[in-house]
Scaffold this motif. Sequence first.
Motif, PDB file in Angstrom:
ATOM      1  N   ASN A 165       0.854  -1.187   0.000  1.00 30.87           N
ATOM      2  CA  ASN A 165       0.000   0.000   0.000  1.00 30.87           C
ATOM      3  C   ASN A 165       0.889   1.236   0.000  1.00 30.87           C
ATOM      4  OD1 ASN A 165      -1.549   2.291   1.407  1.00 30.87           O
ATOM      5  ND2 ASN A 165      -3.165   0.813   0.940  1.00 30.87           N
ATOM      6  N   ILE A 166       0.746   2.062  -1.037  1.00 31.08           N
ATOM      7  CA  ILE A 166       1.633   3.212  -1.196  1.00 31.08           C
ATOM      8  C   ILE A 166       1.435   4.244  -0.087  1.00 31.08           C
ATOM      9  CG2 ILE A 166       0.040   4.460  -2.696  1.00 31.08           C
ATOM     10  CD1 ILE A 166       3.893   4.300  -2.993  1.00 31.08           C
ATOM     11  N   ASN A 167       0.202   4.384   0.408  1.00 31.02           N
ATOM     12  CA  ASN A 167      -0.044   5.337   1.495  1.00 31.02           C
ATOM     13  C   ASN A 167       0.619   4.877   2.788  1.00 31.02           C
ATOM     14  OD1 ASN A 167      -1.614   7.045  -0.132  1.00 31.02           O
ATOM     15  ND2 ASN A 167      -3.441   5.801   0.219  1.00 31.02           N
ATOM     16  N   MET A 203       6.194  -3.537  15.582  1.00 33.54           N
ATOM     17  CA  MET A 203       4.795  -3.199  15.856  1.00 33.54           C
ATOM     18  C   MET A 203       4.224  -2.180  14.882  1.00 33.54           C
ATOM     19  SD  MET A 203       4.729  -3.073  20.040  1.00 33.54           S
ATOM     20  CE  MET A 203       2.978  -2.675  20.046  1.00 33.54           C
ATOM     21  N   LEU A 204       5.002  -1.726  13.929  1.00 34.81           N
ATOM     22  CA  LEU A 204       4.485  -0.761  12.965  1.00 34.81           C
ATOM     23  C   LEU A 204       3.341  -1.382  12.154  1.00 34.81           C
ATOM     24  CD1 LEU A 204       7.708   0.935  11.529  1.00 34.81           C
ATOM     25  CD2 LEU A 204       5.990   1.948  13.025  1.00 34.81           C
ATOM     26  N   PRO A 205       2.234  -0.661  11.958  1.00 33.90           N
ATOM     27  CA  PRO A 205       1.090  -1.208  11.201  1.00 33.90           C
ATOM     28  C   PRO A 205       1.347  -1.164   9.698  1.00 33.90           C
ATOM     29  CG  PRO A 205       0.611   1.022  11.908  1.00 33.90           C
ATOM     30  CD  PRO A 205       1.940   0.679  12.502  1.00 33.90           C
ATOM     31  N   ALA A 206       2.286  -1.967   9.246  1.00 32.60           N
ATOM     32  CA  ALA A 206       2.629  -2.041   7.829  1.00 32.60           C
ATOM     33  C   ALA A 206       3.216  -3.413   7.555  1.00 32.60           C
ATOM     34  CB  ALA A 206       3.611  -0.938   7.449  1.00 32.60           C
ATOM     35  N   THR A 207       3.269  -3.785   6.291  1.00 34.71           N
ATOM     36  CA  THR A 207       3.831  -5.080   5.933  1.00 34.71           C
ATOM     37  C   THR A 207       5.352  -5.030   6.009  1.00 34.71           C
ATOM     38  OG1 THR A 207       3.928  -4.518   3.584  1.00 34.71           O
ATOM     39  CG2 THR A 207       1.886  -5.517   4.402  1.00 34.71           C
ATOM     40  N   ASN A 208       5.960  -6.202   6.095  1.00 37.02           N
ATOM     41  CA  ASN A 208       7.410  -6.272   6.116  1.00 37.02           C
ATOM     42  C   ASN A 208       8.024  -5.706   4.842  1.00 37.02           C
ATOM     43  OD1 ASN A 208       7.742  -7.454   8.666  1.00 37.02           O
ATOM     44  ND2 ASN A 208       7.342  -9.497   7.857  1.00 37.02           N
ATOM     45  N   LEU A 209       7.350  -5.932   3.717  1.00 40.08           N
ATOM     46  CA  LEU A 209       7.867  -5.422   2.445  1.00 40.08           C
ATOM     47  C   LEU A 209       7.863  -3.903   2.429  1.00 40.08           C
ATOM     48  CD1 LEU A 209       8.895  -5.977  -0.394  1.00 40.08           C
ATOM     49  CD2 LEU A 209       6.513  -6.043  -1.178  1.00 40.08           C
TER      50      LEU A 209
END
Length: 271
Positions: free
Chosen positions: A5-7, A97-103
């Motif tokens: 997700n770019i955002n 814990m960041l709400p983002a994917t590993n990629l």
Amino acid sequence: MEKFNINRFGQVFMRLLMVRKKTYTTFFLATTILFTLATVLSCNPFRLESFTAGEMSSMLVSGTAFCIGLMIAVQGICASFIVSDLKTKQDKIQELMLPATNLEKFVARLLGSTLFVLLIMFIAFALSDVLQQLLNMLIHKGSRASMLVSLFSDLDMFSNLPQDAKSAVWVYLLGAVSSFSVFALGGMLFRKVAWLKTSIAVFLIIVIGLSLFVGFAYVVYTQTPYVVALPRHWPFWANVLGSLAVSVPCLWLSYRLYCRLQAVNNRWINI
């Protein structure tokens, strides 16, 4: 959250810039000062006399070469700092814990350690060009010359270069991508003083590889009727394939190691 997700990526990247703000600022100031001193000293500041624009440009060549050489050296090793800010257990927990994917987090760190560092160095180079002109005008009675103007004039000549010279530029860019990937892998493997350990590892691999090749060529030359011949000029497609053969596995391994990042390092050896 399995898709890129770019955002989300933008938010992660901006957070990374805020976390590394002090490091980036220190690096920018140090690079600007170093570039400015190198270019001012290359113009012989102890001769308090005026020079023509051509003479100033000629004297700036050595300072410009130093700046570009330093930028190339930093470009080669900057990817090794991909996780340099994850020093404590709390830093790693916050990262996990960041709400983002590993990629998304991995790409943000890779860009923050490579392209963003190069952008900082280019801005520092541009600012140092302005500062050296102001200082040289004070020292040399209004004489000045711009490094950026000289470089851009050289870039205008790029379209008129022979095909071999253009290919050499593309080969350098492919080498830069390979360097990014190799040192990113080294940064994930070694963590501490990663740039030095990775440089030593790459040097040893190259020496061992060349030694094995020389030994193989010697055996072929002495024990068989054949000879080993290397082409003087590699085709462009061979350089592309070579860069991909190095970059893709290194980036994939770097990403897999990032996915296995843990708050507590329980590997059998902490390298």
